[in-house]
Scaffold this motif. Structure first.
Motif, PDB file in Angstrom:
ATOM      1  N   LEU A  99      24.921  57.573  35.876  1.00 28.75           N
ATOM      2  CA  LEU A  99      24.760  57.739  34.437  1.00 28.75           C
ATOM      3  C   LEU A  99      26.121  58.108  33.873  1.00 28.75           C
ATOM      4  N   ASP A 100      26.682  57.231  33.063  1.00 26.20           N
ATOM      5  CA  ASP A 100      27.948  57.493  32.363  1.00 26.20           C
ATOM      6  C   ASP A 100      27.575  58.055  30.996  1.00 26.20           C
ATOM      7  N   TYR A 101      27.672  59.364  30.884  1.00 30.36           N
ATOM      8  CA  TYR A 101      27.247  60.031  29.642  1.00 30.36           C
ATOM      9  C   TYR A 101      28.456  60.687  28.996  1.00 30.36           C
ATOM     10  N   GLU A 102      29.043  59.981  28.031  1.00 28.07           N
ATOM     11  CA  GLU A 102      30.263  60.476  27.398  1.00 28.07           C
ATOM     12  C   GLU A 102      30.241  60.344  25.883  1.00 28.07           C
ATOM     13  N   GLN A 103      29.085  59.940  25.340  1.00 21.35           N
ATOM     14  CA  GLN A 103      28.913  59.891  23.888  1.00 21.35           C
ATOM     15  C   GLN A 103      27.563  60.501  23.536  1.00 21.35           C
ATOM     16  N   ASN A 104      27.541  61.386  22.555  1.00 29.64           N
ATOM     17  CA  ASN A 104      26.278  61.961  22.109  1.00 29.64           C
ATOM     18  C   ASN A 104      25.731  61.118  20.964  1.00 29.64           C
ATOM     19  N   ASN A 105      24.761  60.255  21.296  1.00 28.69           N
ATOM     20  CA  ASN A 105      24.129  59.398  20.297  1.00 28.69           C
ATOM     21  C   ASN A 105      22.736  59.890  19.912  1.00 28.69           C
ATOM     22  N   MET A 106      22.369  61.067  20.377  1.00 31.84           N
ATOM     23  CA  MET A 106      21.017  61.585  20.126  1.00 31.84           C
ATOM     24  C   MET A 106      20.780  61.800  18.636  1.00 31.84           C
ATOM     25  N   LYS A 107      19.694  61.231  18.139  1.00 35.45           N
ATOM     26  CA  LYS A 107      19.322  61.411  16.735  1.00 35.45           C
ATOM     27  C   LYS A 107      18.412  62.625  16.574  1.00 35.45           C
ATOM     28  N   TYR A 108      17.704  62.943  17.639  1.00 33.53           N
ATOM     29  CA  TYR A 108      16.911  64.172  17.654  1.00 33.53           C
ATOM     30  C   TYR A 108      16.647  64.539  19.112  1.00 33.53           C
ATOM     31  N   GLY A 109      16.384  65.813  19.347  1.00 35.23           N
ATOM     32  CA  GLY A 109      16.100  66.267  20.701  1.00 35.23           C
ATOM     33  C   GLY A 109      17.327  66.852  21.374  1.00 35.23           C
ATOM     34  N   ASN A 110      17.087  67.404  22.559  1.00 35.09           N
ATOM     35  CA  ASN A 110      18.106  68.101  23.321  1.00 35.09           C
ATOM     36  C   ASN A 110      18.793  67.166  24.309  1.00 35.09           C
ATOM     37  N   THR A 111      20.111  67.181  24.352  1.00 37.19           N
ATOM     38  CA  THR A 111      20.841  66.256  25.231  1.00 37.19           C
ATOM     39  C   THR A 111      20.568  66.534  26.708  1.00 37.19           C
ATOM     40  N   ASN A 112      20.477  67.789  27.094  1.00 37.43           N
ATOM     41  CA  ASN A 112      20.188  68.114  28.491  1.00 37.43           C
ATOM     42  C   ASN A 112      18.828  67.561  28.914  1.00 37.43           C
ATOM     43  N   THR A 113      17.852  67.659  28.037  1.00 32.68           N
ATOM     44  CA  THR A 113      16.520  67.132  28.349  1.00 32.68           C
ATOM     45  C   THR A 113      16.556  65.619  28.491  1.00 32.68           C
ATOM     46  N   ALA A 114      17.285  64.956  27.611  1.00 30.58           N
ATOM     47  CA  ALA A 114      17.384  63.492  27.679  1.00 30.58           C
ATOM     48  C   ALA A 114      18.060  63.042  28.972  1.00 30.58           C
ATOM     49  N   VAL A 115      19.122  63.726  29.356  1.00 29.67           N
ATOM     50  CA  VAL A 115      19.806  63.387  30.605  1.00 29.67           C
ATOM     51  C   VAL A 115      18.878  63.620  31.796  1.00 29.67           C
ATOM     52  N   SER A 116      18.130  64.695  31.777  1.00 29.35           N
ATOM     53  CA  SER A 116      17.167  64.976  32.847  1.00 29.35           C
ATOM     54  C   SER A 116      16.074  63.918  32.891  1.00 29.35           C
ATOM     55  N   ASP A 117      15.627  63.472  31.715  1.00 28.32           N
ATOM     56  CA  ASP A 117      14.609  62.415  31.662  1.00 28.32           C
ATOM     57  C   ASP A 117      15.140  61.124  32.254  1.00 28.32           C
ATOM     58  N   TRP A 118      16.392  60.793  31.942  1.00 32.12           N
ATOM     59  CA  TRP A 118      17.018  59.589  32.525  1.00 32.12           C
ATOM     60  C   TRP A 118      17.026  59.706  34.031  1.00 32.12           C
ATOM     61  N   TYR A 119      17.443  60.840  34.547  1.00 25.64           N
ATOM     62  CA  TYR A 119      17.512  61.051  35.998  1.00 25.64           C
ATOM     63  C   TYR A 119      16.128  60.931  36.643  1.00 25.64           C
ATOM     64  N   ARG A 120      15.146  61.585  36.078  1.00 27.83           N
ATOM     65  CA  ARG A 120      13.801  61.558  36.676  1.00 27.83           C
ATOM     66  C   ARG A 120      13.215  60.157  36.669  1.00 27.83           C
ATOM     67  N   TYR A 133      28.313  61.132  35.495  1.00 28.10           N
ATOM     68  CA  TYR A 133      29.714  60.969  35.102  1.00 28.10           C
ATOM     69  C   TYR A 133      29.914  61.432  33.668  1.00 28.10           C
ATOM     70  N   SER A 134      31.025  62.132  33.438  1.00 27.82           N
ATOM     71  CA  SER A 134      31.459  62.427  32.079  1.00 27.82           C
ATOM     72  C   SER A 134      32.851  63.036  32.112  1.00 27.82           C
ATOM     73  N   TYR A 135      33.417  63.222  30.930  1.00 26.69           N
ATOM     74  CA  TYR A 135      34.628  64.017  30.795  1.00 26.69           C
ATOM     75  C   TYR A 135      34.246  65.481  30.923  1.00 26.69           C
ATOM     76  N   GLN A 136      35.159  66.297  31.408  1.00 28.85           N
ATOM     77  CA  GLN A 136      34.830  67.684  31.695  1.00 28.85           C
ATOM     78  C   GLN A 136      34.264  68.417  30.470  1.00 28.85           C
ATOM     79  N   GLU A 137      34.945  68.344  29.346  1.00 31.69           N
ATOM     80  CA  GLU A 137      34.521  69.090  28.164  1.00 31.69           C
ATOM     81  C   GLU A 137      33.150  68.620  27.670  1.00 31.69           C
ATOM     82  N   PHE A 138      32.925  67.311  27.712  1.00 21.94           N
ATOM     83  CA  PHE A 138      31.649  66.762  27.262  1.00 21.94           C
ATOM     84  C   PHE A 138      30.527  67.181  28.208  1.00 21.94           C
TER      85      PHE A 138
END
Length: 205
Positions: A99-120, A133-138
């Motif tokens: 998962l290359d996650y380096e842009q926050n495109n979420m229109k609603y909801g929590n980003t951590n939850t969305a990433v966890s949903d992708w993983y599951r 995968y991501s940049y450290q700060e992101f």
């Protein structure tokens, strides 16, 4: 390939920006890389133009590779749909999924939850390694909890070695690859417990 030799070779990130690779290029590339990480899609609606062609050539010349999804999901349901599409589109000879996650495109909801949903969702389909995968700060700002569920972490930081947990470090976007006659993003292994063999073995188990 000798393991010690393989560990000293580059680990490039290849996408349609590098073009449709030729048989000659990939034949030469085999001696210049430990393995390749190839982009499969840019979100759910756009497949990388040359992902199928390029990964078939890696397969032909026995170059280990992983594949990644550049995430663009806007909500939890899209995160799961994007994961499913990524799995079905991928070359099943891939050694791992990213998962290359380096842009926050979420229109609603929590980003951590969305990433966890992708993983599951991905875990429903495969026992292969799933990498974040991501940049450290992101990574810290938007996925600091969720990223820890993944089997490995690939962190980009072009100024210094990551100070957060990382197994693979993308340290440059200017690594010249003779076989391609161009510079690409490149990484090196930072966790000795997850060496080249770990990355190119098929499963966790």
């Amino acid at each position: 390939m000798d393991k010690a030799y393989a560990s000293s070779l580059t680990i490039p990130d290849i996408s349609e920006w590098q073009g449709k690779l030729s048989t000659s290029q990939v034949r030469k590339l085999k001696k210049q890389v430990s393995f390749i990480i190839n982009r499969r899609q840019y979100g759910i609606y756009r497949q990388d133009k040359f992902a199928s062609s390029n990964t078939k050539l890696y397969q032909k010349f026995h170059i280990p590779f992983g594949e990644y999804d550049f995430a663009t999901f806007h909500n939890y349901q899209e995160a799961k749909s994007e994961a499913r599409e990524f799995y079905y589109r991928s070359n099943k000879h891939t050694k791992f999924y990213v998962l290359d996650y380096e842009q926050n495109n979420m229109k609603y909801g929590n980003t951590n939850t969305a990433v966890s949903d992708w993983y599951r969702e991905m875990r429903k389909f495969t026992s292969k390694k799933i990498i974040f995968y991501s940049y450290q700060e992101f990574a810290i700002k938007y996925a600091n909890h969720a990223r820890k569920n993944f089997d490995g972490q690939w962190i980009a930081n072009y100024t210094k070695k990551p100070t957060i947990k990382s197994d693979l470090w993308q340290y440059t976007d200017k690594k010249y690859i003779p076989a391609l006659k161009q510079a690409v993003d490149s990484s090196e292994i930072t966790n000795p417990n997850k060496n080249v063999t770990w990355w190119i073995s098929n499963t966790l188990f």
